[in-house]
Write an enzyme that holds these catalytic residues in place. Structure first.
Site, PDB file in Angstrom:
ATOM      1  N   SER A   7       0.860  -1.197   0.000  1.00 12.72           N
ATOM      2  CA  SER A   7       0.000   0.000   0.000  1.00 12.72           C
ATOM      3  C   SER A   7       0.890   1.239   0.000  1.00 12.72           C
ATOM      4  O   SER A   7       2.098   1.147   0.247  1.00 12.72           O
ATOM      5  CB  SER A   7      -0.845  -0.031   1.284  1.00 12.72           C
ATOM      6  OG  SER A   7      -1.387   1.235   1.586  1.00 12.72           O
ATOM      7  N   TYR A  21      -3.603  -0.808  10.018  1.00  9.22           N
ATOM      8  CA  TYR A  21      -3.404  -0.968   8.567  1.00  9.22           C
ATOM      9  C   TYR A  21      -1.980  -0.530   8.195  1.00  9.22           C
ATOM     10  O   TYR A  21      -1.273  -1.217   7.456  1.00  9.22           O
ATOM     11  CB  TYR A  21      -4.454  -0.144   7.824  1.00  9.22           C
ATOM     12  CG  TYR A  21      -4.497  -0.393   6.331  1.00  9.22           C
ATOM     13  CD1 TYR A  21      -5.113  -1.529   5.825  1.00  9.22           C
ATOM     14  CD2 TYR A  21      -3.929   0.508   5.434  1.00  9.22           C
ATOM     15  CE1 TYR A  21      -5.165  -1.767   4.451  1.00  9.22           C
ATOM     16  CE2 TYR A  21      -3.980   0.285   4.072  1.00  9.22           C
ATOM     17  CZ  TYR A  21      -4.593  -0.848   3.583  1.00  9.22           C
ATOM     18  OH  TYR A  21      -4.641  -1.086   2.222  1.00  9.22           O
TER      19      TYR A  21
HETATM   20  P1  NAP Z   1     -11.868  -4.926  -1.097  1.00  9.80           P
HETATM   21  O1  NAP Z   1     -12.706  -4.634  -2.284  1.00  9.80           O
HETATM   22  O2  NAP Z   1     -12.378  -4.662   0.271  1.00  9.80           O
HETATM   23  O3  NAP Z   1     -11.345  -6.428  -1.218  1.00  9.80           O
HETATM   24  C1  NAP Z   1     -10.722  -7.074  -0.146  1.00  9.80           C
HETATM   25  C2  NAP Z   1     -10.770  -8.560  -0.423  1.00  9.80           C
HETATM   26  O4  NAP Z   1     -10.185  -9.256   0.700  1.00  9.80           O
HETATM   27  C3  NAP Z   1     -12.199  -9.070  -0.555  1.00  9.80           C
HETATM   28  O5  NAP Z   1     -12.241 -10.078  -1.526  1.00  9.80           O
HETATM   29  C4  NAP Z   1     -12.452  -9.630   0.825  1.00  9.80           C
HETATM   30  O6  NAP Z   1     -13.435 -10.606   0.839  1.00  9.80           O
HETATM   31  C5  NAP Z   1     -11.105 -10.242   1.128  1.00  9.80           C
HETATM   32  N1  NAP Z   1     -10.975 -10.541   2.538  1.00  9.80           N
HETATM   33  C6  NAP Z   1     -11.059  -9.670   3.566  1.00  9.80           C
HETATM   34  N2  NAP Z   1     -10.954 -10.333   4.723  1.00  9.80           N
HETATM   35  C7  NAP Z   1     -10.805 -11.641   4.426  1.00  9.80           C
HETATM   36  C8  NAP Z   1     -10.664 -12.814   5.188  1.00  9.80           C
HETATM   37  N3  NAP Z   1     -10.675 -12.796   6.517  1.00  9.80           N
HETATM   38  N4  NAP Z   1     -10.537 -13.995   4.553  1.00  9.80           N
HETATM   39  C9  NAP Z   1     -10.561 -14.055   3.207  1.00  9.80           C
HETATM   40  N5  NAP Z   1     -10.699 -12.969   2.416  1.00  9.80           N
HETATM   41  C10 NAP Z   1     -10.827 -11.786   3.029  1.00  9.80           C
HETATM   42  O7  NAP Z   1     -10.558  -4.064  -1.169  1.00  9.80           O
HETATM   43  P2  NAP Z   1      -9.432  -3.923  -2.279  1.00  9.80           P
HETATM   44  O8  NAP Z   1      -9.152  -2.492  -2.374  1.00  9.80           O
HETATM   45  O9  NAP Z   1      -9.698  -4.699  -3.487  1.00  9.80           O
HETATM   46  O10 NAP Z   1      -8.221  -4.553  -1.459  1.00  9.80           O
HETATM   47  C11 NAP Z   1      -7.392  -5.588  -1.924  1.00  9.80           C
HETATM   48  C12 NAP Z   1      -6.014  -5.427  -1.310  1.00  9.80           C
HETATM   49  O11 NAP Z   1      -5.432  -4.223  -1.792  1.00  9.80           O
HETATM   50  C13 NAP Z   1      -6.026  -5.302   0.214  1.00  9.80           C
HETATM   51  O12 NAP Z   1      -4.902  -5.973   0.752  1.00  9.80           O
HETATM   52  C14 NAP Z   1      -5.907  -3.805   0.420  1.00  9.80           C
HETATM   53  O13 NAP Z   1      -5.351  -3.494   1.658  1.00  9.80           O
HETATM   54  C15 NAP Z   1      -4.982  -3.455  -0.718  1.00  9.80           C
HETATM   55  N6  NAP Z   1      -4.954  -2.051  -1.111  1.00  9.80           N
HETATM   56  C16 NAP Z   1      -6.066  -1.410  -1.572  1.00  9.80           C
HETATM   57  C17 NAP Z   1      -5.965  -0.078  -1.941  1.00  9.80           C
HETATM   58  C18 NAP Z   1      -7.126   0.707  -2.472  1.00  9.80           C
HETATM   59  O14 NAP Z   1      -6.991   1.911  -2.682  1.00  9.80           O
HETATM   60  N7  NAP Z   1      -8.267   0.110  -2.735  1.00  9.80           N
HETATM   61  C19 NAP Z   1      -4.757   0.580  -1.858  1.00  9.80           C
HETATM   62  C20 NAP Z   1      -3.650  -0.097  -1.379  1.00  9.80           C
HETATM   63  C21 NAP Z   1      -3.756  -1.422  -1.024  1.00  9.80           C
HETATM   64  P3  NAP Z   1     -14.836 -10.414   1.624  1.00  9.80           P
HETATM   65  O15 NAP Z   1     -15.794 -10.086   0.544  1.00  9.80           O
HETATM   66  O16 NAP Z   1     -15.071 -11.736   2.238  1.00  9.80           O
HETATM   67  O17 NAP Z   1     -14.670  -9.325   2.638  1.00  9.80           O
END
Ligand code: NAP
Length: 253
Positions: free
Chosen positions: A145, A158
């Site tokens: 991130s 986080y």
């Molecule tokens: P998101 O739409 O909230 O997706 C998160 C994913 O992780 C979902 O599929 C969620 O599934 C899964 N997850 C959460 N807790 C879990 C658990 N206990 N067991 C299994 N799966 C679980 O967010 P995203 O933005 O795509 O995030 C993906 C990654 O990118 C994360 O690591 C996040 O920190 C990172 N990231 C995102 C951003 C951003 O701007 N969006 C920036 C930097 C890094 P559920 O549907 O079951 O919750």
């Protein structure tokens, strides 16, 4: 450019948290490059299955909650039973909790660290053990991130987890590079997914963030596909321990 360098035909990738957001974007991108996908999710990843199959690849769904390390052995077993092996692991599942450091709870600390860092480490360990035992190359891609580089605001656990992801990626590379395993990370910038919904709904924070992104827009899940395919493919065989920002220029400011 030799496009075969980026070809993932016959490969299998385990991707955690790919029922939505960035994980879904990367699953789709890898499938377009020929890769079969094992989707590890708490809930159904039906839309991702459709995207992967439409690209001509296979999709295996494994239901697991990565809030604990308990499902890890089964994830590896089911993958090997179905596809024979796993070549690529993308540790993408992640959660975020927002509160001031002064009032942040132990629960919000543990919940985030368990998914974002502990399960990431132990799933990587299980994957690396399998690669070394079977004498196969392996590619680990951890999702970091901007808060692997910066302090952030109101997200103590986080920031701790994502700063940890950058360090652990280097540590894995130091130990496993000589065994044919590439451990690298992708640091997404501000991307339009569920993770950033609260920020995008806050007009002040949203404006502040948008004004600071040189590209002038939030990223989309598809924007990670190129970096993910690169780090999953032979094109990155000599890239180890690196965290690649895909951030519309955020860190350049
Ligand atoms: P998101 O739409 O909230 O997706 C998160 C994913 O992780 C979902 O599929 C969620 O599934 C899964 N997850 C959460 N807790 C879990 C658990 N206990 N067991 C299994 N799966 C679980 O967010 P995203 O933005 O795509 O995030 C993906 C990654 O990118 C994360 O690591 C996040 O920190 C990172 N990231 C995102 C951003 C951003 O701007 N969006 C920036 C930097 C890094 P559920 O549907 O079951 O919750």
């Amino acid at each position: 450019m030799q496009t075969t360098l980026f070809d993932l035909s016959g490969k299998t990738a385990i991707i955690t948290g790919c029922n939505t957001g960035l994980g879904q974007g990367m699953a789709s991108g890898l499938a377009e490059a020929g890769c079969n996908i094992v989707g590890v999710n708490r809930r159904s990843a039906e839309t991702t299955r459709q995207l992967v199959e439409a690209a001509g690849a296979q999709f295996l769904e494994i239901e697991a909650d990565l809030g604990s390390t308990a499902p890890i052995a089964e994830i590896m077993q089911k993958t090997e039973q179905h596809f024979g092996k796993a070549d690529i692991l993308i540790n993408n599942a992640g959660i975020i909790r927002r509160a001031d450091a002064l009032s942040f709870t132990e629960q919000d600390w543990d919940d985030v660290l368990d998914v974002n860092l502990k399960s990431l480490f132990f799933l990587s360990q299980a994957f690396a053990q399998a690669c070394i035992q079977q004498q196969r190359r392996g590619k680990i891609i951890n999702i970091a991130s901007m808060l692997s580089f910066q302090g952030g605001i109101r997200v103590p656990s986080y920031t701790a987890s994502k700063s940890g992801v950058l360090g652990l990626t280097r540590l894995m590379a130091n130990e496993w590079a000589s065994q044919g395993i590439n451990a690298n990370a992708i640091a997404p910038g501000y991307m339009a997914t569920n993770n950033t919904e609260a920020l995008r709904n806050d007009p002040d924070r949203s404006k502040e963030i948008l004004n600071r992104i040189p590209a002038g827009q939030w990223g989309n899940p598809e924007d990670l596909a190129g970096a993910a395919v690169f780090l999953a493919s032979d094109a990155s065989n000599y890239v180890h321990g690196h965290t690649l920002a895909v951030d519309g220029g955020w860190l350049a400011r």
